[in-house]
Design a protein around this motif. Structure first.
Motif, PDB file in Angstrom:
ATOM      1  N   ASP A  91       0.842  -1.359  -0.274  1.00  7.78           N
ATOM      2  CA  ASP A  91       0.110   0.065   0.255  1.00  7.78           C
ATOM      3  C   ASP A  91       0.849   1.449  -0.176  1.00  7.78           C
ATOM      4  OD1 ASP A  91      -2.185  -1.412   0.596  1.00  7.78           O
ATOM      5  OD2 ASP A  91      -2.261  -1.722   2.068  1.00  7.78           O
ATOM      6  N   LEU A  92       0.695   2.261  -1.088  1.00  8.98           N
ATOM      7  CA  LEU A  92       1.486   2.962  -1.359  1.00  8.98           C
ATOM      8  C   LEU A  92       0.678   4.759  -1.060  1.00  8.98           C
ATOM      9  CD1 LEU A  92       3.579   1.910  -4.047  1.00  8.98           C
ATOM     10  CD2 LEU A  92       4.094   1.692  -1.411  1.00  8.98           C
TER      11      LEU A  92
ATOM     12  N   CYS B 118       0.456   8.607  -2.943  1.00  7.87           N
ATOM     13  CA  CYS B 118       0.779   8.634  -3.763  1.00  7.87           C
ATOM     14  C   CYS B 118       0.502  10.698  -3.753  1.00  7.87           C
ATOM     15  CB  CYS B 118       0.679   8.678  -5.232  1.00  7.87           C
ATOM     16  SG  CYS B 118       1.083   9.585  -6.676  1.00  7.87           S
TER      17      CYS B 118
ATOM     18  N   LYS C 288       0.709  13.118 -10.810  1.00  5.45           N
ATOM     19  CA  LYS C 288       0.003  12.178 -10.375  1.00  5.45           C
ATOM     20  C   LYS C 288      -0.703  11.321 -11.071  1.00  5.45           C
ATOM     21  CE  LYS C 288      -1.125  14.276  -6.703  1.00  5.45           C
ATOM     22  NZ  LYS C 288      -1.751  15.534  -7.369  1.00  5.45           N
TER      23      LYS C 288
ATOM     24  N   LEU D 128       0.062   7.168 -12.843  1.00  4.83           N
ATOM     25  CA  LEU D 128      -0.064   6.246 -12.381  1.00  4.83           C
ATOM     26  C   LEU D 128      -1.171   4.868 -13.481  1.00  4.83           C
ATOM     27  CD1 LEU D 128      -1.594   6.696  -9.037  1.00  4.83           C
ATOM     28  CD2 LEU D 128       0.380   5.402  -9.819  1.00  4.83           C
TER      29      LEU D 128
ATOM     30  N   LEU E 174       0.787  -3.448  -6.271  1.00  3.68           N
ATOM     31  CA  LEU E 174       0.947  -1.655  -5.707  1.00  3.68           C
ATOM     32  C   LEU E 174      -0.501  -1.112  -5.615  1.00  3.68           C
ATOM     33  CD1 LEU E 174       4.301  -0.398  -7.278  1.00  3.68           C
ATOM     34  CD2 LEU E 174       4.335  -1.744  -5.337  1.00  3.68           C
ATOM     35  N   ASN E 175      -1.450  -1.309  -4.763  1.00  2.00           N
ATOM     36  CA  ASN E 175      -2.203  -0.668  -4.405  1.00  2.00           C
ATOM     37  C   ASN E 175      -1.556   1.158  -3.950  1.00  2.00           C
ATOM     38  OD1 ASN E 175      -3.708  -2.716  -4.487  1.00  2.00           O
ATOM     39  ND2 ASN E 175      -2.954  -3.256  -2.474  1.00  2.00           N
ATOM     40  N   VAL E 176      -2.624   1.547  -4.767  1.00  2.00           N
ATOM     41  CA  VAL E 176      -1.810   3.706  -4.734  1.00  2.00           C
ATOM     42  C   VAL E 176      -2.792   4.141  -4.573  1.00  2.00           C
ATOM     43  CG1 VAL E 176      -0.638   5.359  -5.884  1.00  2.00           C
ATOM     44  CG2 VAL E 176       0.435   3.269  -6.569  1.00  2.00           C
ATOM     45  N   LYS E 177      -2.782   4.669  -3.105  1.00  2.00           N
ATOM     46  CA  LYS E 177      -3.995   6.081  -3.117  1.00  2.00           C
ATOM     47  C   LYS E 177      -3.367   7.398  -3.317  1.00  2.00           C
ATOM     48  CE  LYS E 177      -3.806   4.958   1.647  1.00  2.00           C
ATOM     49  NZ  LYS E 177      -3.939   4.580   2.774  1.00  2.00           N
ATOM     50  N   GLU E 178      -3.632   8.096  -4.505  1.00  2.00           N
ATOM     51  CA  GLU E 178      -3.456   9.342  -5.023  1.00  2.00           C
ATOM     52  C   GLU E 178      -4.438   9.803  -4.317  1.00  2.00           C
ATOM     53  OE1 GLU E 178      -3.734  11.681  -8.827  1.00  2.00           O
ATOM     54  OE2 GLU E 178      -4.423   9.788  -9.198  1.00  2.00           O
TER      55      GLU E 178
ATOM     56  N   SER F 287      -0.201   3.263   5.373  1.00  2.00           N
ATOM     57  CA  SER F 287       0.752   3.168   3.476  1.00  2.00           C
ATOM     58  C   SER F 287       2.054   2.504   4.408  1.00  2.00           C
ATOM     59  CB  SER F 287       1.147   4.374   3.471  1.00  2.00           C
ATOM     60  OG  SER F 287       0.196   5.462   2.845  1.00  2.00           O
TER      61      SER F 287
END
Length: 160
Positions: free
Chosen positions: A39-40, A42, A50, A54, A83-87, A105
């Motif tokens: 979990d990242l 951004c 951004k 993605l 990668l589960n990315v929260k932007e 994160s």
């Protein structure tokens, strides 16, 4: 006669077991093991790129990209991991809420526009320093991406 049946049965069972093991090894590998997920978060100012980053990582069309209002979550698949990315949106009125999304994160992607104005670059610098000092992020790995290097006004890595 009983002995012949027993030994024949044992021989057939052993042949069947070996055949079954060979068949399973060659044809029935089953589903691949699950890929680890990370979990990242951004973050970066509005217009830093951004969403474009993605979308590119997810092989999506760059034509319909709209600036993020609030936040979005994308799963970015790689061969060995997901990668589960929260932007998080980068507008002034949204940045004050970034810290609410930091929990859990495992890494941070900070995107900045290397061709932005001096004022925007200073704001980005302040937001980056704030993130680096935040208790939920200060021990995590950071990727700092100086985006828009293709623009004529882009600053070098040393200038950024």
């Amino acid at each position: 006669q009983k002995r012949k049946v027993t030994s024949s049965f044992c021989f057939c069972f052993v042949c069947f077991a070996l055949s079954w093991q060979c068949f399973r090894a060659l044809c029935c590998k089953g589903p691949p093991p699950p890929r680890p997920e990370y979990d990242l978060v951004c973050i970066g100012l509005s217009g830093s790129g951004k969403t474009s980053l993605l979308s590119q990582l997810c092989s999506e069309s760059p034509e319909n990209i709209v600036s993020t209002t609030g936040f979005s979550i994308k799963a970015v698949p790689f061969q060995n991991a997901i990668l589960n990315v929260k932007e998080l949106g980068g507008a002034d009125n949204i940045r004050k809420y970034w810290s609410r999304y930091y929990q859990g994160s495992q890494g941070v992607i900070f995107v900045l526009d290397s061709a932005s104005s001096e004022d925007d670059l200073e704001t980005a610098r302040n937001e980056l320093h704030s993130a680096l000092q935040h208790p939920q992020l200060c021990t995590l790995p950071f990727l700092i991406l100086a985006n828009h290097q293709d623009k004529p006004a882009a600053r070098s890595v040393q200038e950024v």
